[in-house]
Design a protein around this motif. Structure first.
Motif, short mmCIF file in Angstrom:
data_model
loop_
_atom_site.label_atom_id
_atom_site.label_comp_id
_atom_site.label_asym_id
_atom_site.label_seq_id
_atom_site.Cartn_x
_atom_site.Cartn_y
_atom_site.Cartn_z
N LEU A 1 90.73 40.60 52.36
CA LEU A 1 91.57 39.42 52.61
C LEU A 1 91.14 38.26 51.74
N THR B 1 93.28 36.33 48.81
CA THR B 1 93.42 34.86 48.83
C THR B 1 93.00 34.26 47.50
N LEU C 1 95.29 32.23 44.79
CA LEU C 1 95.02 30.85 44.36
C LEU C 1 94.93 30.77 42.84
N ILE D 1 98.34 30.73 41.55
CA ILE D 1 98.96 29.42 41.79
C ILE D 1 98.55 28.45 40.70
N GLU E 1 87.78 36.50 60.86
CA GLU E 1 88.26 36.76 59.50
C GLU E 1 89.79 36.65 59.44
N ASP F 1 92.08 34.10 57.42
CA ASP F 1 93.12 34.57 56.51
C ASP F 1 94.44 33.88 56.80
N ASN G 1 94.22 30.42 55.40
CA ASN G 1 94.35 30.45 53.93
C ASN G 1 95.80 30.64 53.53
N ARG G 2 96.47 31.55 54.23
CA ARG G 2 97.88 31.82 53.87
C ARG G 2 98.76 30.60 54.12
N TYR H 1 97.76 27.51 53.92
CA TYR H 1 97.40 26.60 52.83
C TYR H 1 98.15 26.99 51.56
N ILE H 2 98.15 28.30 51.27
CA ILE H 2 98.86 28.79 50.08
C ILE H 2 100.35 28.52 50.20
#
Lengths: 208, 80
Positions: A26, A30, A34, A37, B16, B20, B23-24, B26-27
């Motif tokens: 994961l 990520t 990024l 991006i 975790e 995740d 994070n997703r 945020y993305i």
């Protein structure tokens, strides 16, 4: 089909394969997302700079034209103050002899040509595949023509238009020759058809 | 045995997974901002081009008027 002028690369953010030796998948996904991006932001800023550059160039050309106009207006303002209606003597013959005013009609030519192509389209063109190198077979041809022109010919439409124009002028010349030979007595009448009548001033028509 | 193992691993795994998800999100915020910037650039480009086209029309009309006035004034000069 509309052509996409500017494309932000990379298109897909998290479609890359995860390496085998990675345990925390994961986090790996990520991080790679990024990184993609950041590449997208770079591509976006390049496109933004190109957009603003095009707009700036156009606005700059208008600024030059406006400056030119301003100078002309200033000159005119000076000239107009120097004009004196009491001194001028206008004779009727002079007005009739002078050519009537005709504004300069500037037609845009070669609008969609190599010189006016925008930068992103040039890049897209260069990213495309080149045609096969058929021109290396040109020396082996009997008719001495360029072998690549049978596959792709960029000048085809211009040549077609040129042939049409030449044919049209040839036809007009033949028509004139036929008119001259067939009716020689009416050759004076035939002349106004080929020559434009001079524009008449309004004063002359009111006199009649 | 399996259920005990699952209970023991729940916290780090759940942590975790939560991380995740964060994070997703945020993305997702960043990518939607990128899309908004791209939309803004497109609409700015279009509006600028339409305004510049209007300006171009006005400039052309002014140029033609000035050409006519110059012709009139110059005519007056040559007659003197």
């Amino acid at each position: 089909m509309p052509l996409v002028k500017r494309r932000i690369e990379p298109r897909h953010l998290c479609r890359g394969a995860v390496p085998d030796e990675v345990t925390s998948e994961l986090e790996c996904v990520t991080n790679s997302t990024l990184a993609a991006i950041i590449k997208q932001l770079g591509s976006l800023s390049r496109h933004a700079e190109d957009i603003f550059g095009e707009l700036f160039n156009e606005a700059n050309s208008f600024y030059m034209r406006m400056n030119n106009l301003q100078e002309r207006v200033d000159l005119l303002a000076v000239k107009v103050t120097q004009l004196d209606s009491t001194v001028e003597e206008v004779s009727l013959q002079d007005i009739n002899m002078r050519k009537a005013f005709k504004s300069s009609t500037i037609q845009d030519q070669q609008v969609v040509s190599r010189t006016s192509i925008p930068n992103p389209v040039v890049e897209m063109y260069h990213r495309g595949d080149k045609p096969p190198p058929l021109n290396i077979l040109s020396p082996y041809r009997d008719d001495k023509k360029d072998a690549l022109k049978f596959y792709t010919d960029p000048s085809y439409f211009f040549m077609l238009w040129r042939e049409k124009m030449l044919q049209a002028t040839e036809d007009k010349r033949k028509e004139k020759r036929r008119q001259k030979t067939s009716c020689p007595a009416h050759c004076d009448q035939g002349r106004p058809h080929t020559r434009q009548a001079p524009p008449r001033s309004p004063l002359f028509s009111s006199e009649n | 045995m399996l259920s005990v193992k699952m209970a023991g691993q729940e916290d780090p795994v759940q942590r975790e997974i939560h991380q995740d998800w964060a994070n997703r999100e945020y993305i997702e915020v960043i990518t939607s901002s990128i899309k908004k910037i791209a939309d803004f650039l497109n609409s700015f480009d279009m509006s600028c081009r339409s305004r510049l086209a209007t300006l171009n029309e006005k400039l052309t009309a002014l140029e033609r008027r000035i050409e006519y006035i110059e012709a009139r004034v110059t005519k007056g000069e040559t007659l003197t």
